[in-house]
Design a protein around this motif. Structure first.
Motif, mmCIF file in Angstrom:
data_model
loop_
_atom_site.group_PDB
_atom_site.id
_atom_site.type_symbol
_atom_site.label_atom_id
_atom_site.label_comp_id
_atom_site.label_asym_id
_atom_site.label_seq_id
_atom_site.Cartn_x
_atom_site.Cartn_y
_atom_site.Cartn_z
ATOM 1 N N THR A 1 -89.590 1.993 -8.566
ATOM 2 C CA THR A 1 -88.581 2.240 -9.593
ATOM 3 C C THR A 1 -89.201 3.113 -10.685
ATOM 4 O OG1 THR A 1 -89.150 0.326 -10.956
ATOM 5 C CG2 THR A 1 -87.614 -0.043 -9.135
ATOM 6 N N ARG A 2 -88.427 3.441 -11.688
ATOM 7 C CA ARG A 2 -88.957 4.266 -12.773
ATOM 8 C C ARG A 2 -89.699 3.440 -13.814
ATOM 9 N NH1 ARG A 2 -85.461 6.818 -16.132
ATOM 10 N NH2 ARG A 2 -83.738 5.462 -15.563
ATOM 11 N N LYS A 3 -89.303 2.160 -13.997
ATOM 12 C CA LYS A 3 -89.825 1.399 -15.130
ATOM 13 C C LYS A 3 -90.524 0.099 -14.755
ATOM 14 C CE LYS A 3 -86.268 3.198 -18.276
ATOM 15 N NZ LYS A 3 -85.141 2.851 -19.188
ATOM 16 N N ASP A 4 -90.197 -0.454 -13.595
ATOM 17 C CA ASP A 4 -90.742 -1.759 -13.220
ATOM 18 C C ASP A 4 -91.731 -1.593 -12.062
ATOM 19 O OD1 ASP A 4 -91.288 -4.362 -12.594
ATOM 20 O OD2 ASP A 4 -89.236 -4.913 -12.043
ATOM 21 N N PRO A 5 -93.013 -1.874 -12.277
ATOM 22 C CA PRO A 5 -93.991 -1.698 -11.203
ATOM 23 C C PRO A 5 -93.999 -2.834 -10.181
ATOM 24 C CG PRO A 5 -95.099 -2.526 -13.148
ATOM 25 C CD PRO A 5 -93.656 -2.310 -13.544
ATOM 26 N N ARG B 1 -82.974 11.853 -13.409
ATOM 27 C CA ARG B 1 -83.281 10.990 -14.551
ATOM 28 C C ARG B 1 -84.782 10.700 -14.644
ATOM 29 N NH1 ARG B 1 -80.294 5.864 -14.144
ATOM 30 N NH2 ARG B 1 -80.424 5.762 -16.403
ATOM 31 N N ASN C 1 -91.522 8.212 -11.952
ATOM 32 C CA ASN C 1 -92.759 7.703 -12.542
ATOM 33 C C ASN C 1 -93.936 8.127 -11.670
ATOM 34 O OD1 ASN C 1 -94.974 5.929 -13.250
ATOM 35 N ND2 ASN C 1 -93.475 4.719 -14.400
ATOM 36 N N ASP D 1 -97.118 7.710 -12.122
ATOM 37 C CA ASP D 1 -98.129 6.668 -11.956
ATOM 38 C C ASP D 1 -97.754 5.716 -10.824
ATOM 39 O OD1 ASP D 1 -99.974 7.392 -14.019
ATOM 40 O OD2 ASP D 1 -98.524 6.670 -15.489
ATOM 41 N N PHE D 2 -96.485 5.322 -10.776
ATOM 42 C CA PHE D 2 -96.050 4.404 -9.722
ATOM 43 C C PHE D 2 -96.092 5.081 -8.353
ATOM 44 C CE2 PHE D 2 -93.159 1.699 -12.733
ATOM 45 C CZ PHE D 2 -94.284 1.349 -13.448
#
Length: 577
Positions: free
Chosen positions: A275-279, A427, A430, A432-433
């Protein structure tokens, strides 16, 4: 004096094994890498100047649906433009063998829905000259190819061939049928199959049949799948690709573990998605892979590293099929769809499911364009009265007009004769993810391109170029050596390709020569529409920039981005030529 076919001169070699890059010449003869480095005892018919360029093994695309397209497009583009030199066919349990002559039409209709491959293109571009798996493989071998390919058994085709479509969808196989299925899989493996594939998404499959019912594999019982797995275990060969997401994640993963234990053969698990925000979602998946390996279960994870948009009309859209109500209004003829979209009861059903925030549907929508409220109106079929909506989001229009989002989407589609196009905006992603999915597990590889599928609204075949340009060059999150290991050597190993995926002396010469700083995808996000399919059909494409040469089995297939017309690709029976 020895003579070579190609000399790749003064390049920086990244050989796919994780060895640090080094400068060397690469000499190719008779389709294979003859020498790397040193002074070769002879001359080459052709020299490619690779000064300042990367020389690496061609990419291996494990999740494609080029089963139809390879019959008219030898390079399996989009993937072939982006450095892919080997593909796997027959993913998710879908394909065209075995198939009885009277089921060919239905087989194509099935693929128009579940993988959104245009029917007219298949009808015009496929020349059916097989029934059985051995006949199919012989036909595929005869087909001119600009890439190498291996073939899974499409399990849905097998179950239908033996049981009939209705029986295969409504009951388990009986003992006689299971014995015949095993016999035919043995026959197919003898002829060169590399294993079998399964999509099991339950009765509310996001990739349904053309009539809206689940695909044969979606509702297969465990024992019918284990029946296939026993064949691979008996033979101690073959691989399994599985997309298992029937709605209960713990049960789904437990089944994949049981399948790996039953088959004792490598499994390609699709897919791990960040996801973009939840690892937590992708980290839990990586931790599960590690636990499986500690148990001795040979499971690999294919990670969704594709950054591409979705642009679609409700005339063709199939990726809300996990919703029974959406499935109802988007199946049938054009006139039937229009009538159903006007039906108050069906609208109410879609809105009810939407408003109840069905978690599975939310997750699906997030991955295929985003929530409906964020979709942008991109084109209105040249209807002057609708032009005021172009560039606005469905949510904004709903707020301006005091309407429900679903009513906005359906009303616009009706007014535009089903040709109003909705765009999922970018949108962000991520980095890093995305990088964690490579760097934090030895058991993963990038991709899930779905190349050849969903051709009117998706361009995942460009993922290889994006992976290198974005995560290696721009973000510097992944080393170049690691990236090429994951794009070539590891997927080749996981899916049973022999002598592919690395640059070494004696291996087949599948090679990409490219300018890392010049890599680009054009146009970005949703690509462009081209009318290059048979039957007058169109698709979305994204072209590649930065590739000096793409070489398959020692022959240049693309020179500065231009197809040479060479078709040196091979059907790799049992993974080798």
């Amino acid at each position: 004096m020895a003579e070579f076919d190609i000399l790749i001169k003064n390049g920086t070699v990244v050989d796919g094994t994780r060895v640090p890059r080094y400068r060397a010449d690469v000499w190719i003869r008779d389709g294979k890498v003859a020498q790397i480095g040193g002074r070769a005892p002879g001359f080459a018919k052709r020299t490619i100047d690779a000064d300042g360029l990367i020389v690496a093994p061609g990419f291996v695309d494990l999740h494609t649906h080029y089963d139809a397209q390879i019959r008219w497009d030898p390079y399996c583009t989009i993937s072939g433009w982006h450095g892919v030199t080997s593909v796997v066919l027959g993913n998710c349990g879908f394909g065209f063998a075995p198939v009885k002559p009277n089921f060919r039409e239905r087989s194509m209709l099935m693929m128009t829905r579940t993988e959104a491959i245009p029917y007219d293109a298949m009808q015009a571009g496929m020349k059916w000259d097989w029934e059985t798996i051995p006949q199919y493989l012989d036909s595929l071998e005869r087909t001119p190819k600009g890439v190498n390919c291996i073939q899974y058994l499409p399990t849905a085709s097998m179950m239908t061939y033996v049981m009939g479509l209705e029986a295969a969808k409504t009951r388990p196989a009986d003992d006689v049928e299971r014995a015949e299925i095993r016999r035919l899989l043995h026959e197919g493996m003898d002829a060169g199959l590399c294993g079998f594939s399964i999509q099991r998404l339950g009765p509310d499959s996001v990739q349904a049949d053309f009539d809206g019912s689940p695909m044969v594999t979606d509702t297969m019982c465990d024992d019918d799948i284990f029946n296939l797995a026993r064949v691979l275990r008996e033979r101690d060969e073959g691989f399994i690709q599985i997309t298992q997401a029937a709605g209960h994640i713990k049960n789904d993963l437990a089944f994949v573990e049981r399948l790996a234990a039953a088959a004792q053969r490598p499994i390609l698990h699709n897919a791990i998605v960040p996801t973009r925000k939840d690892p937590n979602p992708h980290r839990r998946s990586l931790a599960w892979l590690k636990r499986c390996r500690e148990k001795g279960l040979p499971i690999f994870g294919q990670t969704a590293t594709v950054r591409t948009g979705f642009a679609f009309t409700l005339a063709d859209w199939n990726l809300y099929d996990a919703s029974e109500a959406w499935r109802a209004v988007t199946t049938g003829t054009k006139q039937e769809k229009l009538a159903k979209m006007k039906d108050p009861a069906l609208r109410a059903a879609i809105k009810k499911q939407h408003d109840e925030a069905n978690r599975r549907l939310e997750v699906i929508q997030a991955g295929v364009g985003g929530p409906i409220r964020h979709l942008l109106v991109q084109w209105v079929n040249d209807k002057p009265e609708l032009e005021k909506y172009v560039g606005k989001s469905v949510g904004q229009i709903a707020e301006d007009e005091g309407k429900h989002q679903i009513d906005v989407m359906l009303d616009l589609s009706i007014a535009g004769d089903l040709k109003v196009e909705f765009l999922g905006p970018n949108r962000g992603f991520n980095a890093d993810f995305m990088a964690e999915m490579t760097n934090d597990s030895p058991y993963t590889f990038p991709g899930v391109s779905d190349g050849g599928a969903h051709t009117k609204f998706f361009t995942g075949g460009a993922f290889t170029t994006d992976y290198l340009a974005w995560l290696v060059r721009d973000e510097q999150k992944i080393t170049l050596e690691e990236a090429h290991y994951r794009l070539s050597a590891l997927p080749a190993h996981a899916a049973g390709f022999r002598d592919r995926g690395v640059l070494r002396e004696g291996a087949w010469a599948d090679v990409v020569v490219y300018n890392l700083n010049g890599l680009a995808i054009r146009p970005d996000w949703i690509g462009e529409i081209v009318h290059d399919f048979p039957g007058g059909e169109w698709r979305r494409v994204q072209h590649a920039e930065g590739y000096r040469a793409i070489i398959v089995n020692g022959e240049v297939t693309f020179d500065e981005g231009r197809a040479t017309g060479a078709t040196p690709g091979k059907l790799l029976r049992h993974g080798h030529a």
